[in-house]
Motif scaffolding. Structure first.
Motif, short mmCIF file in Angstrom:
data_model
loop_
_atom_site.label_atom_id
_atom_site.label_comp_id
_atom_site.label_asym_id
_atom_site.label_seq_id
_atom_site.Cartn_x
_atom_site.Cartn_y
_atom_site.Cartn_z
N LEU A 158 -10.81 12.18 7.27
CA LEU A 158 -10.74 11.19 8.40
C LEU A 158 -11.93 10.06 8.24
O LEU A 158 -11.67 8.80 8.28
CB LEU A 158 -11.36 11.87 9.70
N ASN A 159 -13.00 10.58 7.67
CA ASN A 159 -14.10 9.56 7.40
C ASN A 159 -13.62 8.59 6.33
O ASN A 159 -13.97 7.41 6.13
CB ASN A 159 -15.32 10.33 7.05
N LEU A 160 -12.90 9.07 5.22
CA LEU A 160 -12.54 8.03 3.94
C LEU A 160 -11.49 7.12 4.76
O LEU A 160 -11.74 5.95 4.32
CB LEU A 160 -11.92 8.87 3.21
N PHE A 161 -10.65 7.55 5.55
CA PHE A 161 -9.60 6.64 6.07
C PHE A 161 -10.47 5.67 7.09
O PHE A 161 -10.37 4.25 6.85
CB PHE A 161 -8.59 7.05 6.78
N TYR A 210 -13.70 4.87 7.29
CA TYR A 210 -14.52 3.69 6.60
C TYR A 210 -13.68 2.72 5.70
O TYR A 210 -14.21 1.33 5.92
CB TYR A 210 -15.33 4.59 5.51
N GLN A 211 -12.68 3.03 4.96
CA GLN A 211 -11.94 2.10 4.38
C GLN A 211 -11.07 1.08 5.32
O GLN A 211 -11.16 -0.02 4.89
CB GLN A 211 -10.92 2.71 3.25
N PHE A 212 -10.81 1.60 6.34
CA PHE A 212 -10.29 0.77 7.16
C PHE A 212 -11.03 -0.38 7.71
O PHE A 212 -10.90 -1.49 7.80
CB PHE A 212 -9.91 1.70 8.52
N ALA A 213 -12.30 -0.08 8.39
CA ALA A 213 -13.40 -0.95 8.83
C ALA A 213 -13.62 -1.80 7.44
O ALA A 213 -14.06 -2.95 7.84
CB ALA A 213 -14.52 0.05 9.09
N VAL A 214 -13.96 -1.37 6.42
CA VAL A 214 -14.53 -2.38 5.41
C VAL A 214 -13.51 -3.22 5.14
O VAL A 214 -13.56 -4.41 4.79
CB VAL A 214 -14.80 -1.49 4.10
N ALA A 215 -12.22 -2.72 5.09
CA ALA A 215 -10.96 -3.55 4.82
C ALA A 215 -10.95 -4.89 5.80
O ALA A 215 -10.79 -6.02 5.45
CB ALA A 215 -9.62 -3.14 4.70
#
Length: 461
Positions: A90-93, A95-100
């Motif tokens: 969940l955190n990986l998705f 975090y990558q979503f927010a950074v993107a």
């Protein structure tokens, strides 16, 4: 595996992004050629102060796919996974979503052409809506997993709304784009209503900008848990520097003692002349002691890394990678031969004397496999050029032109061009190179363009 990507981050900053896999042994060197007319060099810019104030980095787990049970069918069976594994995915998705989204928003804000801006804004808003819909489609029913989902959903909803509103606040104005603006505004309202319906934030928190901002910062840190690596930075050569100081002091005192003994032999007894001579000797000692120590330390430190860094998994505290970091000014004669050959490719009018600022980082990634779902780690290093800009001159010149007997003038800005060369070596492979030209003025970076390098030198794609 992608190579190093170079992009403009803010008006006066450059970002370097690259990924590394398990067992990688990578050396990355960046050479900034600063024209001497900029007035930047070892006499005006302290390397250590620049490193701590203007170079920031972020290292995190990275995956080319969305390894999250909520959005991939292979993770649909959540009961087979532990709560901790669910949280990591969940955190990986999230975090990558927010950074993107953050990265795309920054790039979009740099677009000045209205049609291009609103086309990109429409694509971004549609992407945000699509990803949030997929994210919420398979909300977990397990009470143990639900709080983690709600924290991520609350943050992503608020963060996406903020990014879209920020873009709208800086959007070009025009009646022909009013429909597009209204569509994005409606999307932002829908996200706010979604958070209200789920009662994620109290009314008191929503009404206070400070409270809602601090709460979202906390949620961001919770999302980064297990994804962003903890870095332990250590300054190297502390003991060696103390020894250098002691040695320099001993050498100076040796000379001072010899001069004092000689002065006592010249002047018999304690006279005013002897006292004045001793005062002059001690005065010169204080003047040259620091210069000798600094010169000696620069000679000893040359070529040595200045910092070491250990990257740890925030969940298991396991060491994921170790890094050595260099930052120093170099002489042109000390540059590697391929760098010198690349510089010879420049046009004759661009061959100006320059100070060379070198940044190097050597990373050794652990041989052990990462946690399930993580394929590599990504490093982002951001170089702020603000300390460079403060030395630059503002453009005051005018260009005159004549038309139908009337004379007019245009103000022109003073621009500077920085040559930047990247050198990348993976393991025992050959070193690859890339050259960029950074055009900037006192307030912003005008352009970053990649230039050709001579044939026979490996090109970094």
């Amino acid at each position: 595996m992608s190579k190093v990507r170079v992009k403009q981050e803010e008006s006066l900053s450059i970002k370097f992004i690259h990924q590394m896999k398990v067992g990688d042994n990578r050396r990355l060197d960046l050479y900034f050629f600063l024209p001497k007319e900029m007035g930047i060099g070892p006499h005006s810019l302290n390397e250590e102060e620049y490193y701590h104030s203007a170079i920031t980095g972020r290292r995190s787990y990275y995956s080319t796919g969305l390894h999250l049970p909520l959005v991939q069918s292979r993770f649909a069976s959540q009961k087979k996974r532990t709560v901790e594994e669910f949280r990591l995915y969940l955190n990986l998705f999230a975090y990558q979503f927010a950074v993107a989204i953050e990265t795309d928003s920054k790039e979009l804000r740099q677009i000045e052409e209205p049609e291009e801006f609103f086309t990109a804004l429409r694509d971004l808003s549609e992407l945000v809506a699509q990803l949030l819909k997929k994210f919420r489609r398979n909300e977990p029913s397990d009470p143990k997993r639900k709080p983690y989902f709600e924290n991520a959903d609350n943050y992503l909803s608020w963060f996406c709304e903020q990014q879209l509103l920020k873009l709208l606040s800086r959007a070009p104005r025009g009646s022909e784009y009013s429909e597009m603006i209204e569509t994005v505004v409606t999307q932002c309202r829908a996200e706010r209503q979604h958070r209200d319906a789920r009662r994620y934030n109290s009314q008191q928190t929503q009404d206070d900008p400070n409270r809602i901002s601090n709460k979202m910062l906390l949620l961001r840190r919770l999302i980064q848990q297990g994804v962003v690596l903890k870095d332990e930075l250590k300054t190297l050569g502390t003991g060696l520097k103390k020894m250098t100081t002691g040695f320099a002091t001993a050498m100076v005192m040796l000379v001072v003692s010899a001069l004092i003994i000689k002065a006592q032999g010249v002047f018999s007894g304690l006279t005013i002349a002897l006292v004045l001579t001793l005062a002059v000797i001690y005065g010169f000692r204080e003047i040259f002691k620091e210069d000798i120590r600094n010169a000696l330390w620069r000679f000893i430190q040359k070529g040595r890394p200045k910092w070491s860094r250990i990257l740890r998994d925030t969940t298991s505290q396991t060491a994921i990678a170790k890094q050595l970091v260099w930052l120093d000014f170099m002489k042109t004669s000390e540059l590697p031969d391929p760098i010198t050959d690349i510089l010879k490719r420049r046009h004759s009018q661009n061959k100006l004397d320059a100070e060379v600022l070198h940044y190097g980082i050597h990373t050794r990634v652990t041989q052990k496999e990462f946690l399930t779902g993580y394929t590599s780690i990504q490093e982002q290093v951001n170089f702020s050029l603000v300390p460079f800009a403060r030395y630059l001159e503002r453009g005051k010149a005018k260009i005159y032109k004549e038309s139908d007997g009337k004379i007019s003038n245009d103000s022109v800005e003073r621009r500077y061009q920085i040559n930047m060369i990247l050198a990348l070596k993976n393991g025992k492979g050959e070193t690859e190179y890339a050259r960029y030209k950074v055009t900037m003025n006192r307030s912003t970076i005008i352009d970053i363009s990649q230039s050709d390098i001579p044939e026979g030198i490996p090109l970094m794609e």
